[in-house]
Design an enzyme around this catalytic site. Structure first.
Site, PDB file in Angstrom:
ATOM      1  N   ASP A 116       0.845  -1.315   0.043  1.00 56.48           N
ATOM      2  CA  ASP A 116       0.170  -0.049   0.165  1.00 56.48           C
ATOM      3  C   ASP A 116       0.727   1.810  -0.072  1.00 56.48           C
ATOM      4  O   ASP A 116       0.358   2.666   0.015  1.00 56.48           O
ATOM      5  CB  ASP A 116      -1.009  -0.073   0.595  1.00 56.48           C
ATOM      6  CG  ASP A 116      -1.857  -1.274   0.445  1.00 56.48           C
ATOM      7  OD1 ASP A 116      -2.899  -1.159  -0.191  1.00 56.48           O
ATOM      8  OD2 ASP A 116      -2.471  -1.700   2.160  1.00 56.48           O
ATOM      9  N   ASP A 181      -6.488  -5.001  -6.212  1.00 56.47           N
ATOM     10  CA  ASP A 181      -5.935  -3.476  -5.299  1.00 56.47           C
ATOM     11  C   ASP A 181      -5.264  -3.034  -5.524  1.00 56.47           C
ATOM     12  O   ASP A 181      -4.388  -1.869  -5.934  1.00 56.47           O
ATOM     13  CB  ASP A 181      -6.380  -2.877  -3.578  1.00 56.47           C
ATOM     14  CG  ASP A 181      -6.979  -3.776  -3.036  1.00 56.47           C
ATOM     15  OD1 ASP A 181      -7.850  -4.669  -3.486  1.00 56.47           O
ATOM     16  OD2 ASP A 181      -8.136  -3.897  -2.037  1.00 56.47           O
TER      17      ASP A 181
END
Ligand code: GLY
Length: 399
Positions: A116, A181
């Site tokens: 992330d 993602d």
């Protein structure tokens, strides 16, 4: 002949009259949304500035604003929201906060424990560099891309999203889990190649995007949430979900990440295969029988109790932002869809009244229903992508 001339003149008047009516309604909506954001986000900033620590708001839990540490996957969104506010208003006050909150994430450039870093550094430093072109932000973007690249697994050709032996995912016996993602994190790599001249980041991004195209998608162009790879021998071990309703379902935000992720790939490479692919993802999403009329999806397209299931405004905001960009990349017809989503999100069903919703903009998003987390709540990334979409819409309406 006279009648024909009158008819044509009348039609033209109606056409242009309607268009300018639409234009002015669009502009009114944009101005209204910006004014509301100035007040509502301003209230969030006031709380942060009055505290003596760095508070970074993510969501609301038991009526309390939940603040998160810098290594949380959502920590870049609030600094990024400051950049969007600066972009939308031109007011120096937002730039001041944007710079201050962005710099607080500096140490994240070395983070290698999950994928992330792309979201975190991209939304903070990425916007900082996009808007200011200040070279001091460049070095952080390049360093962060190096950190993300340490998660590339050459045998499988992908970036590993989560560590297989840490946190709740340790219980799943995965070897190299990759979530859809992750497509969003590729932007950091493309940017780092542009800024540094080092093509290796871009190469990793393309490899990841291509493997994901082959392994994450079903025949109908919906996608799995998680694909677990064998990082030693290469190849796929299993396909399943973490945040969706079931392994074979289409988790709404996952479809949104896919739409946005392949938009980035097309923008950065101009390889037509990505545009073709993204149009298939578009067709899956917007021809889906379970997509509601207001185009704000239920949290999963296959959730069992539709229409009595929570909506996910965050997925809608991500989709709107991707579609505005696609409308400038050869898909002008997608602007109408984006406009319709924004009309819904800007209405009373989703956009909070100033002073309510714990000062977040959008109501009704979903974090993770299978984990029992963040169900029907505001989320910082819903607001981030809503403002990003609004800025893109504002730029398009200018022409
Ligand atoms: N990237 C995590 C999520 O979309 O919930």
């Amino acid at each position: 002949m006279k009648n024909l001339v009158l008819y044509l003149a009348g039609s033209l008047l109606l056409m242009f009259g309607n268009n300018s009516f639409l234009m002015s309604n669009n502009k009114k909506m944009i101005t209204k949304d910006i004014n509301l954001a100035v007040q509502q986000i301003g209230r969030q900033v006031d709380i942060i500035e009055q505290s003596s620590t760095f508070l970074n708001p993510r969501t609301v839990n038991d009526n309390k604003i939940q603040y998160i540490p810098s290594d949380d996957w959502t920590s870049g969104f609030f600094p990024g929201t400051m950049w969007h506010m600066y972009d939308l208003t031109g007011a120096e006050k937002w730039k001041k906060y944007a710079v201050k909150y962005t710099l607080r994430l500096d140490s994240i450039k070395y983070m290698t424990c999950h994928h992330d870093i792309g979201f975190i550094i991209g939304c903070s430093y990425g916007n900082a560099y996009r808007i200011t072109k200040n070279p001091t932000y460049k070095a952080v973007i390049i360093e962060a891309a190096k950190s993300l690249s340490t998660r590339f697994r050459p045998a499988a050709g992908v970036i590993q999203s989560w560590d297989e032996n840490r946190g709740w995912q340790a219980k799943r016996a995965w070897m190299c889990p990759v979530i859809i993602d992750n497509m969003m994190n590729l932007e950091l790599l493309f940017k780092a190649s542009d800024l540094s001249g080092d093509a290796s980041f871009k190469k990793i991004a393309i490899s990841h995007a291509d493997q994901t195209m082959v392994n994450h998608f079903r025949k109908d162009y919906s996608c799995y949430h998680v694909v677990d790879y064998d990082k030693v021998k290469g190849g796929v071990r299993s396909k399943c979900t973490a945040q969706g309703y079931s392994n074979e379902s289409a988790w709404a935000r996952g479809q949104a990440w896919a739409l946005y992720g392949y938009t980035i790939c097309y923008r950065e490479t101009k390889d037509k295969k990505y545009l073709d692919f993204v149009s298939r993802i578009y067709n899956y999403i917007f021809s889906n029988k379970n997509m509601p009329d207001d185009l704000v999806p239920y949290w999963d397209f296959n959730a069992p109790n539709i229409p009595n299931e929570p909506r996910d405004a965050s997925a809608a905001a991500v989709m709107a932002s991707a579609l505005y960009e696609l409308s400038t990349l050869g898909k002008p017809e997608y602007k109408k869809t984006a406009d319709k989503i924004m009309e819904s999100l800007s209405g009373p069903a989703y956009l909070a009244i100033v002073g309510t919703n714990s000062n977040f903009l959008l109501m009704h998003s979903v974090g993770s229903i299978p984990h029992g987390n963040e169900i029907d709540v505001p989320l910082n990334y819903a607001d981030y992508y809503f403002l990003e979409a609004l800025a893109k819409k504002r730029n398009l309406e200018k022409h």
